[in-house]
Design a protein around this motif. Structure first.
Motif, PDB file in Angstrom:
ATOM      1  N   THR A 134       0.934  -1.263   0.602  1.00 42.93           N
ATOM      2  CA  THR A 134       0.072  -0.055  -0.124  1.00 42.93           C
ATOM      3  C   THR A 134       0.543   1.184  -0.044  1.00 42.93           C
ATOM      4  N   LEU A 180       0.755   3.492  -2.695  1.00 41.37           N
ATOM      5  CA  LEU A 180       0.295   6.298  -1.877  1.00 41.37           C
ATOM      6  C   LEU A 180       1.510   7.009  -2.367  1.00 41.37           C
ATOM      7  N   ARG A 206       4.521   7.113  -5.110  1.00 36.33           N
ATOM      8  CA  ARG A 206       3.479   6.680  -6.710  1.00 36.33           C
ATOM      9  C   ARG A 206       2.280   7.446  -6.850  1.00 36.33           C
ATOM     10  N   ARG A 207       1.649   7.552  -5.762  1.00 34.10           N
ATOM     11  CA  ARG A 207       0.105   8.338  -6.434  1.00 34.10           C
ATOM     12  C   ARG A 207      -0.714   7.378  -7.209  1.00 34.10           C
ATOM     13  N   SER A 227      -3.747   4.985  -8.584  1.00 29.92           N
ATOM     14  CA  SER A 227      -5.017   4.911  -8.347  1.00 29.92           C
ATOM     15  C   SER A 227      -5.716   5.126  -8.116  1.00 29.92           C
ATOM     16  N   TYR A 278      -5.016   0.203  -7.097  1.00 31.94           N
ATOM     17  CA  TYR A 278      -5.039   0.013  -5.733  1.00 31.94           C
ATOM     18  C   TYR A 278      -5.322  -1.203  -5.195  1.00 31.94           C
ATOM     19  N   TRP A 295      -9.132   6.709  -0.666  1.00 27.70           N
ATOM     20  CA  TRP A 295      -8.089   6.533  -0.989  1.00 27.70           C
ATOM     21  C   TRP A 295      -7.506   7.781  -1.101  1.00 27.70           C
ATOM     22  N   ALA A 296      -8.167   8.811  -2.323  1.00 29.37           N
ATOM     23  CA  ALA A 296      -7.881  10.080  -2.380  1.00 29.37           C
ATOM     24  C   ALA A 296      -6.833  10.815  -0.883  1.00 29.37           C
ATOM     25  N   THR A 305      -3.915   9.460   0.483  1.00 35.95           N
ATOM     26  CA  THR A 305      -3.005   9.741  -0.381  1.00 35.95           C
ATOM     27  C   THR A 305      -2.722  10.817  -0.416  1.00 35.95           C
ATOM     28  N   ARG A 306      -3.319  12.384  -0.348  1.00 40.38           N
ATOM     29  CA  ARG A 306      -3.225  13.272  -0.103  1.00 40.38           C
ATOM     30  C   ARG A 306      -2.815  13.481   1.676  1.00 40.38           C
ATOM     31  N   HIS A 324      -0.592  11.822   3.447  1.00 41.14           N
ATOM     32  CA  HIS A 324      -0.253  10.130   4.436  1.00 41.14           C
ATOM     33  C   HIS A 324       0.911  11.026   4.429  1.00 41.14           C
ATOM     34  N   ARG A 325       1.788  11.565   4.399  1.00 46.38           N
ATOM     35  CA  ARG A 325       3.085  12.647   4.730  1.00 46.38           C
ATOM     36  C   ARG A 325       3.343  13.149   5.575  1.00 46.38           C
TER      37      ARG A 325
END
Length: 349
Positions: A208, A212, A214-215, A217, A221, A236-237, A240-241, A243-244
């Motif tokens: 997972t 994430l 490599r962003r 879709s 996933y 998921w979006a 992705t936005r 998680h950092r």
């Protein structure tokens, strides 16, 4: 705060039967709070946000104000009424409370899953600016209260608005990815997972994270991992936005603002040891107060109560103020009365 469960409908029916049998007078009293609640609205980013301003039940003000910042999920302004015991405790200390429905929840427009932590910080700053324009709010005594995911929002806001009087951070994590790994392993341990199950869960997590990174879709996933395990395209979006996310730099930037860090002894969501260590390293000791509640869960409910579906529901209906672990409500009120007091560690609840 108190977590959502699929059993809720059945448990509420059971509780309702008991309430009727016991008589309603005491229950109504237990769910009546010394507050004056006003529905309020705010335009932000071209969308209408609706919420509640809960003032002390007496006096014209101006009152100090606690602005609430929610944790994860579709949270309404009252958090399904679970905020009201907190609002009442702040009211007794002379503070009003302000809370908005998340975008897409209740009367608020938008979609909270479309937000970044930066978006959430901007929304909170807008709420603070709105509050400073109210004649019944003392703009010199405004602070923030936030739980869980709010740990990535509160420091951003406090770093940008140096006029804020205090911050209360309840069960916050520092780093999104480390928090996710800790939560996964803690839940596996709690559920008695086998070594094979543990290894499979960690492999899935690594796959997972690669997606994430490599962003990828949501379709990618699903193709890579098959069963979505509750993940939706919108979620998921959102992940992705965000998680950092890491709070460390923002904590450094807000240094000097008095902060109460609230930590629970039975928190399977957040590594409280890491959180405390980072907060103590980054923030001046003079502005940091740490409160430990050894018997509490992530939601600051006693773990014995939260572990029993029926007991949790009956407490929520019959004695909602007792949902929270001993000392928690009183300690919150004590902190806002003296937000400029020195740092330290409060007695354990």
């Amino acid at each position: 705060m108190p977590k959502r469960r699929g059993w809720r409908w059945t448990a509420w029916v059971m509780a309702g039967v008991l309430v009727v049998a016991a008589g309603l007078t005491g229950v109504v009293w237990q769910n009546t709070y010394a507050l004056r609640e006003e529905k309020v609205s705010l335009w932000h980013g071209g969308k209408l946000l609706q919420g509640v301003l809960a003032r002390p039940d007496r006096g014209p003000g101006p009152f100090g104000l606690v602005v609430f910042v929610h944790g994860d999920g579709p949270v309404d302004a009252t958090h399904e009424t679970f905020y009201r015991p907190l609002w009442e405790s702040f009211a007794r200390a002379g503070y009003a409370s302000l809370s908005f429905d998340k975008p897409g929840v209740g009367g608020s427009e938008g979609d909270w899953l479309d937000q970044s932590m930066e978006d959430r910080a901007e929304e909170t700053l807008a709420a603070v600016r709105w509050a400073r324009g109210r004649p019944d709010v003392d703009g010199r005594r405004i602070g923030l209260w936030g739980a869980s995911q709010a740990g990535w929002v509160l420091p951003k806001v406090a770093a940008r608005d140096r006029r804020l009087r205090f911050v209360i951070a309840v069960s916050p994590a520092v780093n999104w990815l480390r928090q996710g790994r800790y939560n996964l392993l803690a839940e596996l341990d709690r559920d008695g997972a086998s070594g094979r199950e543990r290894e499979a869960a960690l492999r899935r997590r690594e796959a997972t994270l690669a997606l994430l990174g490599r962003r990828a879709s949501f379709a990618a996933y699903r193709a890579a991992l098959g069963d979505a395990e509750g993940m939706t395209e919108a979620r998921w979006a959102f992940v992705t936005r965000n998680h950092r996310s890491d709070a460390t730099a923002d904590l450094r930037a807000m240094a000097g603002t008095p902060l109460l860090l609230v930590l629970a002894g039975h928190d399977v969501n957040v590594d409280v040891g890491e959180t405390e260590a980072v907060y103590r390293e980054v923030l001046p000791a003079s502005s940091l107060t740490v409160a430990h509640y050894p018997n509490a869960t992530h939601s600051l409910v006693d773990h014995e109560v939260e572990d029993s579906d029926l007991r949790l529901t009956l407490t929520a209906v019959l004695a909602p103020r007792r949902l929270y672990t001993d000392g928690f409500l009183a300690d919150q009120a004590r902190f806002v009365r003296r937000p400029d007091s020195g740092g330290g560690t409060t007695p354990e609840g």
